[in-house]
Design a protein around this motif. Structure first.
Motif, mmCIF file in Angstrom:
data_model
loop_
_atom_site.group_PDB
_atom_site.id
_atom_site.type_symbol
_atom_site.label_atom_id
_atom_site.label_comp_id
_atom_site.label_asym_id
_atom_site.label_seq_id
_atom_site.Cartn_x
_atom_site.Cartn_y
_atom_site.Cartn_z
ATOM 1 N N LYS A 5 -4.324 6.777 -2.120
ATOM 2 C CA LYS A 5 -3.791 5.503 -1.634
ATOM 3 C C LYS A 5 -3.921 4.458 -2.741
ATOM 4 C CE LYS A 5 -5.095 2.234 1.747
ATOM 5 N NZ LYS A 5 -5.845 1.961 2.962
ATOM 6 N N GLU A 18 0.856 -1.181 0.000
ATOM 7 C CA GLU A 18 0.000 0.000 0.000
ATOM 8 C C GLU A 18 0.890 1.228 0.000
ATOM 9 O OE1 GLU A 18 -2.969 -0.052 3.067
ATOM 10 O OE2 GLU A 18 -3.657 -2.036 2.482
ATOM 11 N N GLY A 23 -2.010 12.436 -1.371
ATOM 12 C CA GLY A 23 -2.926 11.814 -0.421
ATOM 13 C C GLY A 23 -3.698 10.622 -0.951
ATOM 14 N N ARG A 44 0.890 5.558 -0.180
ATOM 15 C CA ARG A 44 0.192 6.842 -0.121
ATOM 16 C C ARG A 44 1.031 7.851 -0.889
ATOM 17 N NH1 ARG A 44 -4.040 7.896 2.377
ATOM 18 N NH2 ARG A 44 -3.723 6.425 4.056
#
Length: 86
Positions: free
Chosen positions: A68, A60, A66, A62
């Protein structure tokens, strides 16, 4: 793109005991590097899992904006399998 050296069957992403088939996988650090090349940002989570018959890392990321993303990287070849906006 073929990541395997044809002369000696060694994937340059493999670390450690690549001769033993049980250990033929890239490191999590390398998988994160590969994922960050595809989606620049900060890796916030990484897991190794067996999904759909493929050993893969789920990372994951970011982004600086902002957003994801989930990036899946094949744990043996280092190939990016999927990039998904979460």
């Amino acid at each position: 793109m073929n990541n395997i050296n044809e002369t000696n069957n060694v994937n340059p992403n493999w670390e450690g005991n690549w001769q033993n088939p049980r250990f033929r996988r890239i490191s999590m650090v390398r998988a994160i590097e590969i994922a960050l090349q595809r989606v620049p940002g900060e890796a916030i989570k990484a897991e190794l899992e067996f999904d759909d018959g493929v050993l893969q890392y789920e990372i994951e990321i970011r982004t600086n904006q902002g957003a994801k993303y989930e990036v899946r990287v094949d744990a043996v070849t280092g190939q990016v399998l999927r990039v998904k906006l979460d």
